[in-house]
Design a protein around this motif. Structure first.
Motif, PDB file in Angstrom:
ATOM      1  N   ALA A  40       0.974  -0.781  -0.110  1.00  0.00           N
ATOM      2  CA  ALA A  40      -0.351   0.614  -0.130  1.00  0.00           C
ATOM      3  C   ALA A  40       1.235   1.434   0.261  1.00  0.00           C
ATOM      4  N   ALA A  41       1.740   1.529   1.066  1.00  0.00           N
ATOM      5  CA  ALA A  41       3.109   1.717   0.580  1.00  0.00           C
ATOM      6  C   ALA A  41       3.591   2.852  -0.783  1.00  0.00           C
ATOM      7  N   VAL A  42       3.969   1.680  -1.124  1.00  0.00           N
ATOM      8  CA  VAL A  42       4.599   1.938  -2.277  1.00  0.00           C
ATOM      9  C   VAL A  42       3.341   2.074  -3.617  1.00  0.00           C
ATOM     10  N   GLU A  43       2.770   1.421  -3.333  1.00  0.00           N
ATOM     11  CA  GLU A  43       1.325   2.313  -4.562  1.00  0.00           C
ATOM     12  C   GLU A  43       1.325   3.120  -3.972  1.00  0.00           C
ATOM     13  N   ALA A  44       0.864   3.473  -2.940  1.00  0.00           N
ATOM     14  CA  ALA A  44       0.489   5.514  -2.471  1.00  0.00           C
ATOM     15  C   ALA A  44       1.570   6.484  -3.322  1.00  0.00           C
ATOM     16  N   VAL A  45       2.545   6.000  -3.840  1.00  0.00           N
ATOM     17  CA  VAL A  45       3.547   7.010  -4.124  1.00  0.00           C
ATOM     18  C   VAL A  45       4.151   6.491  -5.812  1.00  0.00           C
ATOM     19  N   ALA A  46       3.336   5.466  -6.369  1.00  0.00           N
ATOM     20  CA  ALA A  46       4.181   5.165  -7.170  1.00  0.00           C
ATOM     21  C   ALA A  46       4.127   5.706  -8.494  1.00  0.00           C
ATOM     22  N   ASP A  47       3.064   7.164  -9.053  1.00  0.00           N
ATOM     23  CA  ASP A  47       2.932   7.084  -9.886  1.00  0.00           C
ATOM     24  C   ASP A  47       3.637   8.732  -9.423  1.00  0.00           C
ATOM     25  N   ARG A  48       4.189   8.837  -8.550  1.00  0.00           N
ATOM     26  CA  ARG A  48       5.350  10.346  -8.738  1.00  0.00           C
ATOM     27  C   ARG A  48       6.286   9.990  -8.003  1.00  0.00           C
ATOM     28  N   ALA A  49       6.988   9.257  -7.811  1.00  0.00           N
ATOM     29  CA  ALA A  49       8.695   8.163  -8.261  1.00  0.00           C
ATOM     30  C   ALA A  49       9.166   8.354  -8.809  1.00  0.00           C
ATOM     31  N   CYS A  50      10.688   8.737  -8.932  1.00  0.00           N
ATOM     32  CA  CYS A  50      11.233   8.798  -9.928  1.00  0.00           C
ATOM     33  C   CYS A  50      11.454   7.467  -9.607  1.00  0.00           C
ATOM     34  N   ARG A  51      11.354   6.336  -9.235  1.00  0.00           N
ATOM     35  CA  ARG A  51      11.661   4.513  -9.599  1.00  0.00           C
ATOM     36  C   ARG A  51      10.950   4.095  -8.670  1.00  0.00           C
ATOM     37  N   VAL A  52      10.873   2.664  -8.507  1.00  0.00           N
ATOM     38  CA  VAL A  52      10.664   1.933  -7.450  1.00  0.00           C
ATOM     39  C   VAL A  52      11.037   1.069  -7.826  1.00  0.00           C
ATOM     40  N   GLN A  53      11.240   0.225  -6.863  1.00  0.00           N
ATOM     41  CA  GLN A  53      11.962  -1.040  -6.812  1.00  0.00           C
ATOM     42  C   GLN A  53      11.365  -2.366  -5.790  1.00  0.00           C
ATOM     43  N   ARG A  54      11.151  -3.634  -6.110  1.00  0.00           N
ATOM     44  CA  ARG A  54      10.464  -4.208  -5.029  1.00  0.00           C
ATOM     45  C   ARG A  54      12.483  -5.425  -4.866  1.00  0.00           C
ATOM     46  N   ARG A  55      12.434  -5.521  -3.585  1.00  0.00           N
ATOM     47  CA  ARG A  55      13.385  -6.036  -3.407  1.00  0.00           C
ATOM     48  C   ARG A  55      12.260  -7.696  -2.004  1.00  0.00           C
ATOM     49  N   GLY A  56      11.796  -8.743  -2.637  1.00  0.00           N
ATOM     50  CA  GLY A  56      11.577  -8.928  -2.199  1.00  0.00           C
ATOM     51  C   GLY A  56      10.016  -8.670  -1.329  1.00  0.00           C
ATOM     52  N   GLU A  57      10.182  -8.420  -0.300  1.00  0.00           N
ATOM     53  CA  GLU A  57       8.905  -7.657   1.151  1.00  0.00           C
ATOM     54  C   GLU A  57       9.486  -6.369   0.849  1.00  0.00           C
ATOM     55  N   VAL A  58      10.688  -5.947   0.607  1.00  0.00           N
ATOM     56  CA  VAL A  58      10.904  -4.824   0.612  1.00  0.00           C
ATOM     57  C   VAL A  58      10.538  -3.716  -0.382  1.00  0.00           C
ATOM     58  N   GLY A  59      10.436  -2.096  -0.137  1.00  0.00           N
ATOM     59  CA  GLY A  59       9.795  -1.673  -1.633  1.00  0.00           C
ATOM     60  C   GLY A  59      10.760  -0.476  -1.015  1.00  0.00           C
ATOM     61  N   VAL A  60      11.788  -0.083  -1.891  1.00  0.00           N
ATOM     62  CA  VAL A  60      12.646   1.103  -2.891  1.00  0.00           C
ATOM     63  C   VAL A  60      11.371   1.534  -3.148  1.00  0.00           C
ATOM     64  N   VAL A  61      11.973   2.610  -3.097  1.00  0.00           N
ATOM     65  CA  VAL A  61      11.694   4.418  -3.727  1.00  0.00           C
ATOM     66  C   VAL A  61      12.087   5.622  -3.534  1.00  0.00           C
ATOM     67  N   ARG A  62      12.177   5.829  -4.980  1.00  0.00           N
ATOM     68  CA  ARG A  62      13.709   7.522  -4.886  1.00  0.00           C
ATOM     69  C   ARG A  62      11.927   8.633  -5.104  1.00  0.00           C
TER      70      ARG A  62
END
Length: 230
Positions: free
Chosen positions: A193-215
C-alpha cells in the motif's frame, strides 16, 4: 501506513573521524561494521554512515535531530561545549543544541520525553527539495501531515513516524542545510500500500522481495520494510 523510522544514512569520505564523533563523543553503540559503512543504534532507529561506494548513497550536509532526556540537556551542553562550537535554540519549553559532525552534518540534540540514558532516538530529518509542492504531495501520500508552513512558503514541517522538514535550498538555524540524496528507511504495516501510494510520483520504484525501495522526485531514497522485520 509508515510506522517507524528504521534508519537514516549519512555519507562520509572518511569513516574514522565520523565514527569517533558518534561512538566516543555521542556515546552511540556500534551494531554493525563493514568495510564501507558503520551502523550505530540510536534508540529504536539506526544511524548508518557510509562511504560513497554505491547506491543508495548516504545524505550530504543533512540536518537531523536526536532525542535526549530533558534532564540531561545541561550535561550534554557542558560536555560538547568543551570541544565543539554550539548553538542553542528554544521551542516552547524545550531547548536544542546544535553542532556539526566531521562530515558537515548539522546534528541537533533536543530535549524530549524519552527515557535515555543518552541519545534515545531520531525525531527529525531535514530534506532539501527543488519544488516544495511536489515534495509535499509525495510525503503526504505516504501518510505525513503538515504541522507548520514557513512564512515564505519555502519550507514545511510534517509529522509522521519522524518529523520531516522539506526545505527548498536555504540556510536554517545554525546555518544548517537540508540533506541531498538522503537514504531513509521506514517500517510499514502494509508495504504494498505504501509503495502504490507514491508509485506515480516516484522517480523509481524497486521491489526486493518484501521490501520496497522508492526514489522520490528529489533523489532521496525511501526504503520500506515490513513492520515485523524491524
Amino acid at each position: 501506513m509508515l510506522t517507524a523510522l528504521s534508519h537514516l544514512a549519512l555519507e562520509a569520505k572518511h569513516l574514522a573521524p565520523v565514527r569517533e564523533f558518534y561512538e566516543d563523543t555521542l556515546d552511540l553503540d556500534v551494531v554493525d561494521e563493514r568495510d564501507e559503512e558503520v551502523t550505530f543504534a540510536a534508540g529504536e532507529s539506526r544511524l548508518v554512515v557510509r562511504r560513497p561506494s554505491g547506491v543508495p548513497r548516504g545524505g550530504l550536509h543533512t540536518h537531523f535531530a536526536f532525542s535526549i532526556p530533558d534532564a540531561e540537556y545541561d550535561d550534554w551542553w557542558d560536555r560538547l561545549a568543551a570541544t565543539h562550537e554550539l548553538e542553542e535554540h528554544t521551542f516552547g519549553s524545550a531547548s536544542s543544541l546544535y553542532c556539526y559532525d566531521p562530515a558537515g552534518n548539522c546534528v541537533e540534540l533536543g530535549q524530549s520525553e524519552v527515557e535515555g540514558p543518552g541519545i534515545d532516538g531520531i525525531f527529525e530529518v531535514v530534506l532539501e527539495v527543488a519544488d516544495l509542492d511536489r515534495a509535499l504531495e509525495f510525503y503526504e501520500a505516504l501518510g505525513f501531515s503538515v504541522v507548520d508552513l514557513g512564512t515564505d512558503r519555502r519550507r514545511v514541517r510534517l509529522s509522521g513516524p519522524v518529523d520531516l522538514e522539506l526545505w527548498e535550498p536555504q540556510l536554517g538555524l545554525a546555518d544548517a542545510r537540508g540533506g541531498v540524496h538522503v537514504d531513509l528507511g521506514f517500517t510499514a504495516s502494509d508495504v504494498d500500500a505504501a509503495v502504490e501510494a507514491v508509485a506515480d510520483r516516484a522517480c523509481r520504484v524497486q521491489r526486493r522481495g518484501e521490501v520496497g525501495v522508492v526514489r522520490d522526485p528529489d533523489g532521496h531514497v525511501v526504503t520500506i520494510t515490513p513492520e515485523r522485520d524491524r
